[in-house]
Design a protein around this motif. Sequence first.
Motif, PDB file in Angstrom:
ATOM      1  N   ARG A   1       4.784   9.427  -7.292  1.00 26.84           N
ATOM      2  CA  ARG A   1       4.295   9.906  -5.996  1.00 26.84           C
ATOM      3  C   ARG A   1       5.438  10.030  -4.998  1.00 26.84           C
ATOM      4  O   ARG A   1       5.511  11.010  -4.237  1.00 26.84           O
ATOM      5  CB  ARG A   1       3.226   8.956  -5.441  1.00 26.84           C
ATOM      6  CG  ARG A   1       1.901   9.008  -6.163  1.00 26.84           C
ATOM      7  CD  ARG A   1       0.903   8.037  -5.555  1.00 26.84           C
ATOM      8  NE  ARG A   1       0.372   8.517  -4.282  1.00 26.84           N
ATOM      9  CZ  ARG A   1      -0.460   7.811  -3.518  1.00 26.84           C
ATOM     10  NH1 ARG A   1      -0.851   6.597  -3.910  1.00 26.84           N
ATOM     11  NH2 ARG A   1      -0.904   8.308  -2.388  1.00 26.84           N
ATOM     12  N   VAL A   2       6.318   9.062  -5.002  1.00 26.48           N
ATOM     13  CA  VAL A   2       7.451   9.108  -4.071  1.00 26.48           C
ATOM     14  C   VAL A   2       8.401  10.242  -4.448  1.00 26.48           C
ATOM     15  O   VAL A   2       8.887  10.984  -3.572  1.00 26.48           O
ATOM     16  CB  VAL A   2       8.181   7.752  -4.050  1.00 26.48           C
ATOM     17  CG1 VAL A   2       9.498   7.862  -3.288  1.00 26.48           C
ATOM     18  CG2 VAL A   2       7.292   6.687  -3.414  1.00 26.48           C
TER      19      VAL A   2
ATOM     20  N   LYS B   1       7.030  13.474  -3.340  1.00 27.85           N
ATOM     21  CA  LYS B   1       7.033  13.638  -1.884  1.00 27.85           C
ATOM     22  C   LYS B   1       8.434  13.861  -1.315  1.00 27.85           C
ATOM     23  O   LYS B   1       8.638  14.703  -0.429  1.00 27.85           O
ATOM     24  CB  LYS B   1       6.390  12.411  -1.222  1.00 27.85           C
ATOM     25  CG  LYS B   1       6.347  12.456   0.305  1.00 27.85           C
ATOM     26  CD  LYS B   1       5.614  11.254   0.863  1.00 27.85           C
ATOM     27  CE  LYS B   1       5.643  11.226   2.394  1.00 27.85           C
ATOM     28  NZ  LYS B   1       4.935  12.384   2.982  1.00 27.85           N
TER      29      LYS B   1
ATOM     30  N   VAL C   1       5.530   4.561   1.974  1.00 25.71           N
ATOM     31  CA  VAL C   1       5.980   5.720   2.746  1.00 25.71           C
ATOM     32  C   VAL C   1       6.812   5.276   3.939  1.00 25.71           C
ATOM     33  O   VAL C   1       7.857   5.886   4.250  1.00 25.71           O
ATOM     34  CB  VAL C   1       4.774   6.576   3.196  1.00 25.71           C
ATOM     35  CG1 VAL C   1       5.202   7.614   4.233  1.00 25.71           C
ATOM     36  CG2 VAL C   1       4.142   7.261   1.997  1.00 25.71           C
TER      37      VAL C   1
ATOM     38  N   TYR D   1       4.607   3.502  -8.079  1.00 23.90           N
ATOM     39  CA  TYR D   1       4.746   4.457  -6.976  1.00 23.90           C
ATOM     40  C   TYR D   1       5.834   5.502  -7.218  1.00 23.90           C
ATOM     41  O   TYR D   1       6.008   6.412  -6.392  1.00 23.90           O
ATOM     42  CB  TYR D   1       5.066   3.700  -5.686  1.00 23.90           C
ATOM     43  CG  TYR D   1       3.868   3.010  -5.072  1.00 23.90           C
ATOM     44  CD1 TYR D   1       2.782   3.738  -4.594  1.00 23.90           C
ATOM     45  CD2 TYR D   1       3.830   1.628  -4.958  1.00 23.90           C
ATOM     46  CE1 TYR D   1       1.689   3.107  -4.021  1.00 23.90           C
ATOM     47  CE2 TYR D   1       2.735   0.986  -4.388  1.00 23.90           C
ATOM     48  CZ  TYR D   1       1.673   1.736  -3.916  1.00 23.90           C
ATOM     49  OH  TYR D   1       0.592   1.113  -3.349  1.00 23.90           O
TER      50      TYR D   1
ATOM     51  N   THR E   1       0.837  -1.196   0.000  1.00 24.37           N
ATOM     52  CA  THR E   1       0.000   0.000   0.000  1.00 24.37           C
ATOM     53  C   THR E   1       0.878   1.254   0.000  1.00 24.37           C
ATOM     54  O   THR E   1       2.095   1.182   0.222  1.00 24.37           O
ATOM     55  CB  THR E   1      -0.892   0.038   1.239  1.00 24.37           C
ATOM     56  OG1 THR E   1      -0.056   0.157   2.403  1.00 24.37           O
ATOM     57  CG2 THR E   1      -1.742  -1.233   1.339  1.00 24.37           C
ATOM     58  N   TRP E   2       0.251   2.393  -0.222  1.00 22.38           N
ATOM     59  CA  TRP E   2       0.974   3.672  -0.149  1.00 22.38           C
ATOM     60  C   TRP E   2       1.589   3.843   1.242  1.00 22.38           C
ATOM     61  O   TRP E   2       2.726   4.313   1.380  1.00 22.38           O
ATOM     62  CB  TRP E   2       0.029   4.822  -0.481  1.00 22.38           C
ATOM     63  CG  TRP E   2       0.623   6.191  -0.295  1.00 22.38           C
ATOM     64  CD1 TRP E   2       0.177   7.173   0.525  1.00 22.38           C
ATOM     65  CD2 TRP E   2       1.754   6.743  -0.979  1.00 22.38           C
ATOM     66  NE1 TRP E   2       0.959   8.299   0.415  1.00 22.38           N
ATOM     67  CE2 TRP E   2       1.939   8.058  -0.515  1.00 22.38           C
ATOM     68  CE3 TRP E   2       2.635   6.231  -1.938  1.00 22.38           C
ATOM     69  CZ2 TRP E   2       2.966   8.888  -0.961  1.00 22.38           C
ATOM     70  CZ3 TRP E   2       3.665   7.054  -2.397  1.00 22.38           C
ATOM     71  CH2 TRP E   2       3.824   8.364  -1.909  1.00 22.38           C
ATOM     72  N   GLU E   3       0.885   3.436   2.273  1.00 23.62           N
ATOM     73  CA  GLU E   3       1.426   3.540   3.632  1.00 23.62           C
ATOM     74  C   GLU E   3       2.676   2.673   3.789  1.00 23.62           C
ATOM     75  O   GLU E   3       3.646   3.071   4.455  1.00 23.62           O
ATOM     76  CB  GLU E   3       0.369   3.141   4.657  1.00 23.62           C
ATOM     77  CG  GLU E   3      -0.774   4.135   4.819  1.00 23.62           C
ATOM     78  CD  GLU E   3      -1.754   4.122   3.650  1.00 23.62           C
ATOM     79  OE1 GLU E   3      -1.795   3.110   2.898  1.00 23.62           O
ATOM     80  OE2 GLU E   3      -2.486   5.120   3.489  1.00 23.62           O
TER      81      GLU E   3
END
Length: 219
Positions: free
Chosen positions: A48-49, A52, A25, A45, A20-22
């Motif tokens: 998005r990474v 961020k 992260v 991902y 998952t995204w969690e």
Amino acid sequence: MEEKDILKLIDHTQLQANATWEDIVSLCDEAVKYGTATVCIPQAYLKRVHDKYGDNLKLCTVIGFPLGYNSAHSKVVEAQDSIADGAEEIDTVVNISDVKNHRYDEVRKELKMIREACGDKLLKVIIETCYLTEEEKIELCKIVTEVKADYIKTSTGFGSAGATLADIELFKKHIGPDVKIKAAGGIRTIEDALAYAEAGCSRIGSSKVAPLIAAKYNL
């Protein structure tokens, strides 16, 4: 080598289909905190990474993963898209079907195409040693050297077995001087990672080792 120095060799990895995204992260936060070489994450991902974390984190991804039998063209597109989304290192799975059929000219042609697509980004070639004979491994050492890949890598971690120290010794005998070695697959303890580092690996792919070192040394 000091155990803490291993962190600088680690591609901190999360490649599970259900990540998952969690999860991603959490992995990335650990990598920044511990100072690992990269995070190795799914292509989906990357953007998005990168958005961020920016330049605080070096991104690695995998293409043709994990089975390697995608077309050469599709791997080239994967590499180009990954780089556009922020990847600085590309780990590509060799076409294992071509290797097993000893179609080495096709293997060489594909890897040259991917090498060109990667430009100045690091290219690591995953040969998935668990499926190969010694003769096939030696031939791939030669091809990886010829196409000017930066690394030869043992395994995806999704095959029937992972890295072995015997394969690292075999690589060292047959790769060119400009090719480095990445061990991956089944490296779950600090002792494992230290053994591979001392055997000559410049990178170690693992999801387990960095947190173990951090916990041991209160990082």
